[in-house]
Design an enzyme around this catalytic site. Structure first.
Site, PDB file in Angstrom:
ATOM      1  N   HIS A   9       0.827  -1.212   0.000  1.00 21.41           N
ATOM      2  CA  HIS A   9       0.000   0.000   0.000  1.00 21.41           C
ATOM      3  C   HIS A   9       0.865   1.267   0.000  1.00 21.41           C
ATOM      4  CE1 HIS A   9       0.958   0.843   4.229  1.00 21.41           C
ATOM      5  NE2 HIS A   9       0.799  -0.447   4.458  1.00 21.41           N
ATOM      6  N   GLY A  10       0.233   2.377  -0.359  1.00 28.41           N
ATOM      7  CA  GLY A  10       0.914   3.665  -0.275  1.00 28.41           C
ATOM      8  C   GLY A  10       1.172   4.071   1.168  1.00 28.41           C
ATOM      9  N   ARG A  60      -5.973   0.923   4.146  1.00 31.53           N
ATOM     10  CA  ARG A  60      -4.813   1.392   3.389  1.00 31.53           C
ATOM     11  C   ARG A  60      -4.509   0.490   2.190  1.00 31.53           C
ATOM     12  NH1 ARG A  60      -3.272  -0.329   8.494  1.00 31.53           N
ATOM     13  NH2 ARG A  60      -1.467  -1.734   8.736  1.00 31.53           N
ATOM     14  N   GLU A  87      -1.698  -6.864   7.804  1.00 32.85           N
ATOM     15  CA  GLU A  87      -0.327  -6.680   8.291  1.00 32.85           C
ATOM     16  C   GLU A  87      -0.085  -7.580   9.501  1.00 32.85           C
ATOM     17  OE1 GLU A  87       2.704  -6.352   8.219  1.00 32.85           O
ATOM     18  OE2 GLU A  87       3.067  -4.208   7.905  1.00 32.85           O
ATOM     19  N   HIS A 182       0.603  -5.505   2.695  1.00 29.70           N
ATOM     20  CA  HIS A 182       1.352  -4.754   3.704  1.00 29.70           C
ATOM     21  C   HIS A 182       2.808  -5.225   3.649  1.00 29.70           C
ATOM     22  CE1 HIS A 182      -2.414  -3.377   5.610  1.00 29.70           C
ATOM     23  NE2 HIS A 182      -2.862  -4.561   5.219  1.00 29.70           N
TER      24      HIS A 182
END
Length: 240
Positions: A9-10, A60, A87, A182
């Protein structure tokens, strides 16, 4: 076989603040939004099209996947969100900064929690409002399967289940798959794909929104792995 693309993700707000995020549902920064869009534009230029997109249950990755598909003019792509791609759960470290934890526990211990393959952080209490057992999004998951703190090894084992049950069968049909991941769920996927040694995978670099492209044979063995590191990014974020 089809292509497999994995994209972290960003940048999130807690990435920027160097906080242990784990299962906390922290959104992207403006920088992270643009990082995800850059990844989508790069994949579009390279001619990628996907039959299935997979994310974790955290915004996210979900938002990053939307942004990537939007830039590819492919928001019609089916999307699955699965908790096993979340994550790594950082337990009682969640929300604390790396500097705070080093001051409290020492640099060596914090390094072990961050990069030790089998090192599990102090657990979060199950009665904590942030615990997955207390959150509606996980109401259909057996409570015993929801972690309160994980090592990278633990994360690999839960990702292994979604790999075997969901991801691998789709790839074996010759379909192209993109996973919005993640840092540690991506390390887990790399471990499963490449049988990378424990110490090596714990230190495997996972930049925000840099697509990792795999070409696989019919048995899902890796023929080629390429990182699209040449895409322009509006900035970089810290990686715990």
């Amino acid at each position: 076989m089809g292509n497999l693309v994995i994209v972290r993700h960003g940048e999130s707000q807690w990435n920027r603040e160097n906080r242990f995020t784990g299962w906390a549902d922290i959104d992207l920064t403006a920088n992270g939004i643009e990082q995800a869009r850059c990844a989508g534009r790069a994949l579009a230029r390279a001619g990628f099209r996907f039959d299935l997109a997979i994310t974790s249950m955290l915004k996210r990755t979900i938002r990053s996947q939307w942004l990537i598909l939007d830039e590819m003019d492919a928001m019609f792509t089916p999307v699955i969100s699965h908790w096993r791609l979340n994550e790594r759960h950082y337990g009682a470290l969640t929300g604390h900064s790396r500097a705070e934890m080093i001051e409290r526990f020492g640099e060596e211990q914090v390094w072990a929690w961050r990069r030790g393959f089998d090192s599990r952080p102090p657990l979060m209490e199950s009665t904590d409002a942030r615990a997955p057992q207390q959150q509606a999004r996980y109401k259909d998951v057996p409570r015993a399967e929801l972690p309160l703190g994980e090592s990278l090894h633990d994360t690999v084992e839960r990702v292994r289940v979604v790999w075997n049950e969901t991801i691998a069968p789709v790839l074996k049909q010759g379909k192209d798959v993109i996973i919005s991941s993640h840092g540690n769920s991506q390390r887990a996927l790399v471990k499963l794909l490449e049988d990378m040694p424990d110490e090596e995978v714990a230190r495997f670099d996972v930049p925000n929104s840099v697509p990792l492209v795999y070409k696989l044979d019919t048995d899902l063995r890796v023929l080629e792995r390429k990182s699209m590191t040449d895409i322009p990014h509006p900035g970089s974020s810290a990686i715990l």
